[in-house]
Design a protein around this motif. Structure first.
Motif, PDB file in Angstrom:
ATOM      1  N   MET A   1       0.838  -1.202   0.000  1.00 23.57           N
ATOM      2  CA  MET A   1       0.000   0.000   0.000  1.00 23.57           C
ATOM      3  C   MET A   1       0.873   1.252   0.000  1.00 23.57           C
ATOM      4  SD  MET A   1      -2.874  -1.094   2.861  1.00 23.57           S
ATOM      5  CE  MET A   1      -4.029   0.209   2.464  1.00 23.57           C
ATOM      6  N   ASP A   2       0.439   2.284  -0.738  1.00 23.45           N
ATOM      7  CA  ASP A   2       1.125   3.565  -0.689  1.00 23.45           C
ATOM      8  C   ASP A   2       0.906   4.206   0.673  1.00 23.45           C
ATOM      9  OD1 ASP A   2       2.118   3.443  -3.278  1.00 23.45           O
ATOM     10  OD2 ASP A   2       0.275   4.264  -4.124  1.00 23.45           O
ATOM     11  N   GLU A   3       1.852   5.036   1.084  1.00 23.34           N
ATOM     12  CA  GLU A   3       1.786   5.614   2.423  1.00 23.34           C
ATOM     13  C   GLU A   3       2.167   7.088   2.385  1.00 23.34           C
ATOM     14  OE1 GLU A   3       3.101   3.385   6.061  1.00 23.34           O
ATOM     15  OE2 GLU A   3       4.622   4.973   6.140  1.00 23.34           O
ATOM     16  N   LEU A   4       1.436   7.886   3.170  1.00 22.35           N
ATOM     17  CA  LEU A   4       1.723   9.308   3.302  1.00 22.35           C
ATOM     18  C   LEU A   4       1.638   9.679   4.776  1.00 22.35           C
ATOM     19  CD1 LEU A   4       2.260  12.075   1.998  1.00 22.35           C
ATOM     20  CD2 LEU A   4      -0.221  12.354   1.781  1.00 22.35           C
ATOM     21  N   ARG A   5       2.729  10.207   5.312  1.00 21.40           N
ATOM     22  CA  ARG A   5       2.770  10.601   6.719  1.00 21.40           C
ATOM     23  C   ARG A   5       2.480  12.085   6.870  1.00 21.40           C
ATOM     24  NH1 ARG A   5       5.028   6.952  10.246  1.00 21.40           N
ATOM     25  NH2 ARG A   5       5.962   5.100   9.275  1.00 21.40           N
ATOM     26  N   GLY A   6       1.619  12.408   7.822  1.00 27.72           N
ATOM     27  CA  GLY A   6       1.301  13.790   8.140  1.00 27.72           C
ATOM     28  C   GLY A   6       1.635  14.104   9.578  1.00 27.72           C
ATOM     29  N   LYS A   7       1.162  15.250  10.040  1.00 25.99           N
ATOM     30  CA  LYS A   7       1.505  15.685  11.392  1.00 25.99           C
ATOM     31  C   LYS A   7       0.813  14.861  12.471  1.00 25.99           C
ATOM     32  CE  LYS A   7       2.443  20.482  10.041  1.00 25.99           C
ATOM     33  NZ  LYS A   7       2.032  21.908  10.180  1.00 25.99           N
ATOM     34  N   THR A   8      -0.425  14.443  12.227  1.00 30.74           N
ATOM     35  CA  THR A   8      -1.172  13.732  13.270  1.00 30.74           C
ATOM     36  C   THR A   8      -1.664  12.362  12.826  1.00 30.74           C
ATOM     37  OG1 THR A   8      -3.227  14.835  12.599  1.00 30.74           O
ATOM     38  CG2 THR A   8      -1.940  15.861  14.371  1.00 30.74           C
ATOM     39  N   ALA A   9      -1.301  11.944  11.605  1.00 36.06           N
ATOM     40  CA  ALA A   9      -1.778  10.653  11.124  1.00 36.06           C
ATOM     41  C   ALA A   9      -0.904  10.151   9.986  1.00 36.06           C
ATOM     42  CB  ALA A   9      -3.232  10.753  10.657  1.00 36.06           C
ATOM     43  N   THR A  10      -1.028   8.875   9.714  1.00 35.64           N
ATOM     44  CA  THR A  10      -0.420   8.255   8.532  1.00 35.64           C
ATOM     45  C   THR A  10      -1.537   7.632   7.715  1.00 35.64           C
ATOM     46  OG1 THR A  10       1.660   7.771   9.673  1.00 35.64           O
ATOM     47  CG2 THR A  10       1.172   6.498   7.701  1.00 35.64           C
ATOM     48  N   TRP A  11      -1.586   7.977   6.427  1.00 33.72           N
ATOM     49  CA  TRP A  11      -2.588   7.412   5.535  1.00 33.72           C
ATOM     50  C   TRP A  11      -1.941   6.369   4.639  1.00 33.72           C
ATOM     51  CZ3 TRP A  11      -6.216  11.759   3.218  1.00 33.72           C
ATOM     52  CH2 TRP A  11      -6.886  12.395   4.273  1.00 33.72           C
ATOM     53  N   GLN A  12      -2.592   5.241   4.521  1.00 33.03           N
ATOM     54  CA  GLN A  12      -2.191   4.206   3.576  1.00 33.03           C
ATOM     55  C   GLN A  12      -3.360   3.957   2.630  1.00 33.03           C
ATOM     56  OE1 GLN A  12      -1.219   1.067   6.428  1.00 33.03           O
ATOM     57  NE2 GLN A  12       0.953   1.390   6.032  1.00 33.03           N
ATOM     58  N   PHE A  13      -3.080   3.784   1.338  1.00 31.88           N
ATOM     59  CA  PHE A  13      -4.180   3.604   0.402  1.00 31.88           C
ATOM     60  C   PHE A  13      -3.813   2.664  -0.722  1.00 31.88           C
ATOM     61  CE2 PHE A  13      -2.616   7.972   0.792  1.00 31.88           C
ATOM     62  CZ  PHE A  13      -1.707   8.053  -0.252  1.00 31.88           C
ATOM     63  N   ASP A  14      -4.866   1.983  -1.190  1.00 33.13           N
ATOM     64  CA  ASP A  14      -4.754   1.107  -2.352  1.00 33.13           C
ATOM     65  C   ASP A  14      -5.979   1.344  -3.223  1.00 33.13           C
ATOM     66  OD1 ASP A  14      -6.846  -0.201  -1.057  1.00 33.13           O
ATOM     67  OD2 ASP A  14      -5.595  -1.828  -0.320  1.00 33.13           O
ATOM     68  N   GLU A  15      -6.327   0.369  -4.063  1.00 34.18           N
ATOM     69  CA  GLU A  15      -7.434   0.574  -4.997  1.00 34.18           C
ATOM     70  C   GLU A  15      -8.796   0.388  -4.343  1.00 34.18           C
ATOM     71  OE1 GLU A  15      -6.303  -3.724  -4.986  1.00 34.18           O
ATOM     72  OE2 GLU A  15      -5.248  -1.800  -5.115  1.00 34.18           O
ATOM     73  N   GLU A  16      -8.853   0.100  -3.035  1.00 37.84           N
ATOM     74  CA  GLU A  16     -10.127  -0.150  -2.365  1.00 37.84           C
ATOM     75  C   GLU A  16     -10.443   0.829  -1.243  1.00 37.84           C
ATOM     76  OE1 GLU A  16     -10.062  -4.127  -0.972  1.00 37.84           O
ATOM     77  OE2 GLU A  16     -10.240  -5.017  -2.968  1.00 37.84           O
ATOM     78  N   LYS A  17      -9.426   1.291  -0.541  1.00 36.39           N
ATOM     79  CA  LYS A  17      -9.701   2.072   0.667  1.00 36.39           C
ATOM     80  C   LYS A  17      -8.521   2.943   1.056  1.00 36.39           C
ATOM     81  CE  LYS A  17      -8.232  -1.820   3.557  1.00 36.39           C
ATOM     82  NZ  LYS A  17      -7.861  -2.666   2.408  1.00 36.39           N
ATOM     83  N   VAL A  18      -8.807   3.887   1.980  1.00 33.56           N
ATOM     84  CA  VAL A  18      -7.773   4.685   2.631  1.00 33.56           C
ATOM     85  C   VAL A  18      -7.792   4.309   4.110  1.00 33.56           C
ATOM     86  CG1 VAL A  18      -6.899   6.988   3.152  1.00 33.56           C
ATOM     87  CG2 VAL A  18      -8.175   6.591   1.032  1.00 33.56           C
ATOM     88  N   VAL A  19      -6.666   3.856   4.620  1.00 36.01           N
ATOM     89  CA  VAL A  19      -6.549   3.470   6.025  1.00 36.01           C
ATOM     90  C   VAL A  19      -5.820   4.578   6.769  1.00 36.01           C
ATOM     91  CG1 VAL A  19      -5.683   1.768   7.664  1.00 36.01           C
ATOM     92  CG2 VAL A  19      -6.479   1.032   5.400  1.00 36.01           C
ATOM     93  N   MET A  20      -6.470   5.120   7.785  1.00 37.39           N
ATOM     94  CA  MET A  20      -5.910   6.235   8.547  1.00 37.39           C
ATOM     95  C   MET A  20      -5.522   5.772   9.939  1.00 37.39           C
ATOM     96  SD  MET A  20      -8.862   8.854   7.350  1.00 37.39           S
ATOM     97  CE  MET A  20      -9.010   9.343   5.613  1.00 37.39           C
TER      98      MET A  20
END
Length: 297
Positions: A1-20
């Motif tokens: 899954m792709d991943e993006l880190r922010g100040k208060t959360a990390t988001w992971q996403f694929d072709e079905e959902k975004v996991v926070m």
């Protein structure tokens, strides 16, 4: 899954959902700590907004379909830092965040075309904790089992409430549930509004209202009463769903008459072809969805 880190959360996403995955650091808003984790199905997303603030960093926000976001419905006054579908970051990760925002936008558009006919209320239920849910405040507790919400007051509640001890409200009798955060001088509270309530009558003071559960001097209590309000709201929506496949907010289609319906279907088929050509839909998905749309002509 792709991943993006922010100040208060990390988001992971694929072709079905975004996991926070929300941070547990002390600066993280109490609502995000209470949720800890949230999964947003891509078809629930109506829009993906990306904003650059220069040296102040960036913002990436998911706008969900109408009746898919119970937190926004009960908490319109929620502070920006507490919005669960907003991610912020510093200028050093802006290019990466903008890239992911573009990819997420494309994936959400494709997912809506494939699975966008599901009632948005189903997605709302996926965003709240499962029943039974029980929360505690300084005044007492609230428990929701999916069909009934029960308020119980402790001895520190007003004499009127402590004598009553408890009240139960069936989901079918509830019109809506309201959430009021604590203000500088005011207590916060959760309030149940029933169908039997007189719209012209002045509500009782929250400390004496059998439909209210108070919060006091605690951001954590505010957060959990919001979670309870959102959970009950999601179940109310599911009990009275809107039309299946209702149009995402901000993406209204022409619906005036048969000609407009036909034009809309051909537009969707053309969009399917574009997504198939870009490799975002498999041959099977494209063929199946195209046949489904053609059957509606």
């Amino acid at each position: 899954m792709d991943e993006l880190r922010g100040k208060t959360a990390t988001w992971q996403f694929d072709e079905e959902k975004v996991v926070m995955q929300y941070s547990s650091r002390w600066r993280t808003h109490a609502l995000l700590k209470a949720l800890a984790r949230c999964e947003v199905p891509l078809p629930a997303i109506a829009a993906v907004d990306f904003t650059s603030a220069g040296k102040k960093g960036w913002q990436l926000q998911l706008r969900l379909r109408e009746r898919a976001d119970p937190y926004a419905a009960v908490g319109p006054s929620l502070a920006e830092k507490g919005q669960p579908f907003l991610l912020t970051g510093g200028p050093d990760t802006e290019l990466l965040a903008e890239y992911h925002a573009d990819q997420l936008r494309i994936a959400a558009d494709a997912a809506r075309l494939v699975d966008g006919q599901r009632p948005p209320e189903e997605y709302a239920l996926a965003l709240v904790p499962p029943a039974p849910l029980r929360i505690r405040t300084s005044e007492g507790t609230a428990m929701f089992d999916g069909q009934t919400i029960r308020l119980e007051w402790s001895d520190v509640a007003s004499s009127r409430k402590s004598k009553k001890r408890r009240m139960e409200y069936a989901l079918a009798d509830i019109q809506r549930i309201e959430w009021f955060p604590q203000g500088s001088m005011d207590e916060g509270y959760l309030r149940i509004v029933t169908w039997q309530e007189d719209a012209d009558a002045k509500p009782a003071k929250p400390s004496k209202d059998f439909a209210c559960l108070l919060t006091e001097d605690s951001a954590k209590q505010d957060a959990w009463t919001l979670v309870m309000a959102a959970t009950v709201t999601a179940h109310l929506w599911a009990a009275t769903p809107g039309p299946a496949g209702s149009t995402p907010a901000g993406n209204a289609e022409l619906t005036a008459g048969p000609a407009a319906d036909t034009r809309s279907i051909y537009d969707r088929i053309r969009e399917l072809g574009r997504l198939h050509g870009e490799g975002l839909l498999t041959d099977e998905e494209f063929t199946s969805k195209k046949a489904e749309l053609l059957d509606r002509l």
